[in-house]
Design an enzyme around this catalytic site. Structure first.
Site, PDB file in Angstrom:
ATOM      1  N   THR A   1      -8.198   2.620  -3.409  1.00  0.00           N
ATOM      2  CA  THR A   1      -8.353   1.433  -3.041  1.00  0.00           C
ATOM      3  C   THR A   1      -9.967   2.006  -2.696  1.00  0.00           C
ATOM      4  OG1 THR A   1      -6.738   1.510  -1.336  1.00  0.00           O
ATOM      5  CG2 THR A   1      -8.528   0.670  -0.092  1.00  0.00           C
TER       6      THR A   1
ATOM      7  N   THR B   1       2.572  -1.283  -6.562  1.00  0.00           N
ATOM      8  CA  THR B   1       1.516  -1.987  -8.232  1.00  0.00           C
ATOM      9  C   THR B   1       1.516  -0.833  -8.638  1.00  0.00           C
ATOM     10  OG1 THR B   1      -0.285  -3.376  -6.855  1.00  0.00           O
ATOM     11  CG2 THR B   1      -0.908  -2.738  -9.551  1.00  0.00           C
TER      12      THR B   1
ATOM     13  N   HIS C   1       6.613  -8.969  -2.033  1.00  0.00           N
ATOM     14  CA  HIS C   1       6.734  -8.038  -1.160  1.00  0.00           C
ATOM     15  C   HIS C   1       7.802  -8.618   0.323  1.00  0.00           C
ATOM     16  CE1 HIS C   1       3.657  -5.895  -1.785  1.00  0.00           C
ATOM     17  NE2 HIS C   1       2.258  -6.754  -1.994  1.00  0.00           N
TER      18      HIS C   1
ATOM     19  N   LYS D   1       0.844  -1.306   0.186  1.00  0.00           N
ATOM     20  CA  LYS D   1       0.025  -0.014   0.305  1.00  0.00           C
ATOM     21  C   LYS D   1       0.657   1.376  -0.143  1.00  0.00           C
ATOM     22  CE  LYS D   1      -3.312  -0.618  -0.477  1.00  0.00           C
ATOM     23  NZ  LYS D   1      -4.315  -1.072  -2.325  1.00  0.00           N
TER      24      LYS D   1
ATOM     25  N   HIS E   1      10.694  -7.779  -7.956  1.00  0.00           N
ATOM     26  CA  HIS E   1       9.920  -7.425  -7.051  1.00  0.00           C
ATOM     27  C   HIS E   1       9.233  -8.277  -6.592  1.00  0.00           C
ATOM     28  CE1 HIS E   1       5.743  -7.884  -9.494  1.00  0.00           C
ATOM     29  NE2 HIS E   1       6.442  -8.091  -9.794  1.00  0.00           N
TER      30      HIS E   1
END
Length: 359
Positions: free
Chosen positions: A293, A90, A145, A86, A143
């Protein structure tokens, strides 16, 4: 009688002469041995130097060919984006996907089990080796997390080029809170973990819920800190300082979500091998580069104030401000504004006083 007396004297003289000659001979032999020994030692030393030079040459050749921990030219480059959730990750990653065919590089997503950002030690070792020796995937943009991985710890000669983006910690947590409940416009049909929960972020803070607890702010620091145990100790001052050190020493560039376009512009100027055309692509604002979002409500001033009283927020906010200051400094020395647009600076140095002079 005279002859008899002279005989011993002559013999003594000859004996003495023989002794002198023998001593001279021995000294010559000793000198020759010492000279031979010196030559042998020099020969051995020269052989050792040549062996070292040969190994060094072979090592360089191995690296240049992309060997066990190889390095080469621009086609050997690896960019590693260990994206914080977040933070606009993306949007940025889709730029890389849209450019990879045009700019001729590979994009690979690192999908860890249950999105766990911490790898086991053996998985770190495998990952470092994969990234380093997988020549078919070079140049490559990785890429995922994932917490920072120190490649040098595993003997890699060449590290990947780390990049990342950070966000105001409260805004990041609010976005993640609503994302888990309502998803976003990127994959609207995907059912999220907390879907159906209509509780607002303000209500969650008032009720001291788990999903909005100050401890949930602790994410950007450990992502930059890495795989040490202390990195994941919530509220650790040591982790904050280590994250700062890594940001400055291990990352080429760390941008901020609020200024994502400037981040992309600088990357295009510094790494055109990957990001040539990225700024124009981002400005077009196509759906693949925008992710919002759904149903997100801004927190009230009281909610923000409550979170800001926590020690966790103070540390995460300090890290965010540190990253923002670093990014602003780099931007000020990399781009110029003209007619409301930013442009990368042209080369502002040259070489002179080059000796010896060429004939």
């Amino acid at each position: 009688m005279g002859l008899a007396r002279s005989m011993p004297s002559k013999l003594q003289f000859l004996a003495a002469l023989g002794l002198v000659l023998a001593m001279v001979y021995l000294e010559n032999q000793i000198q020759r041995l010492e000279e031979s020994k010196g030559k042998l030692e020099r020969a051995v030393a020269l052989h050792q130097v040549r062996a070292i030079e040969q190994r060094h040459t072979q090592e360089l050749a191995t690296r240049a060919e992309g060997g066990p921990w190889g390095t080469g030219g621009p086609d050997d480059l690896i960019v590693l984006y260990n994206r914080v959730p977040k933070t606009g990750s993306t949007s940025f990653t889709n730029i890389a996907y849209d450019l990879c065919a045009r700019n001729k590089y590979h994009v690979l997503h690192i999908n860890t089990s249950r999105n766990n950002p911490v790898m086991s030690l053996q998985d770190q070792a495998r990952f470092v080796k994969n990234v380093t020796v997988w020549k078919e995937m070079k140049p490559g943009f990785y890429h995922g997390h994932l917490a920072f991985v120190d490649f040098s710890k595993f003997g890699a000669y060449r590290k990947p080029i780390y990049v990342n983006v950070v966000r105001d910690p409260i805004e990041r947590l609010v976005s993640y809170y609503y994302f888990l409940r309502f998803g976003d416009n990127y994959r609207p049909s995907l059912r999220r973990r907390k879907q159906g929960d209509k509780k607002t972020f303000d209500e969650c803070v008032q009720e001291k819920g788990v999903d909005c607890a100050p401890e949930k702010l602790w994410l950007q620091i450990p992502f930059f800190c890495g795989h040490s145990a202390e990195c994941w100790t919530v509220g650790s001052r040591w982790a904050l300082e280590q994250a700062k050190l890594n940001l400055v020493n291990e990352y080429l560039l760390v941008g901020v979500t609020e200024e994502l376009e400037d981040f992309i512009l600088i990357l295009e100027a510094v790494l055109p091998r990957f990001f040539k055309g990225a700024t124009e692509l981002f400005k077009k604002g196509t759906k693949s580069h925008l992710r919002k979002t759904a149903e997100k409500k801004a927190p009230s001033a009281d909610t923000v104030h409550t979170l800001q009283q926590s020690e966790v927020w103070k540390l995460e906010h300090e890290f965010y401000e540190f990253a923002l200051e670093q990014f602003s400094f780099i931007r000020a020395h990399t781009v110029r504004e003209k007619d409301g647009e930013l442009y990368p600076l042209a080369q502002n140095y040259f070489y002179e006083k080059i000796y010896p002079k060429q004939s």
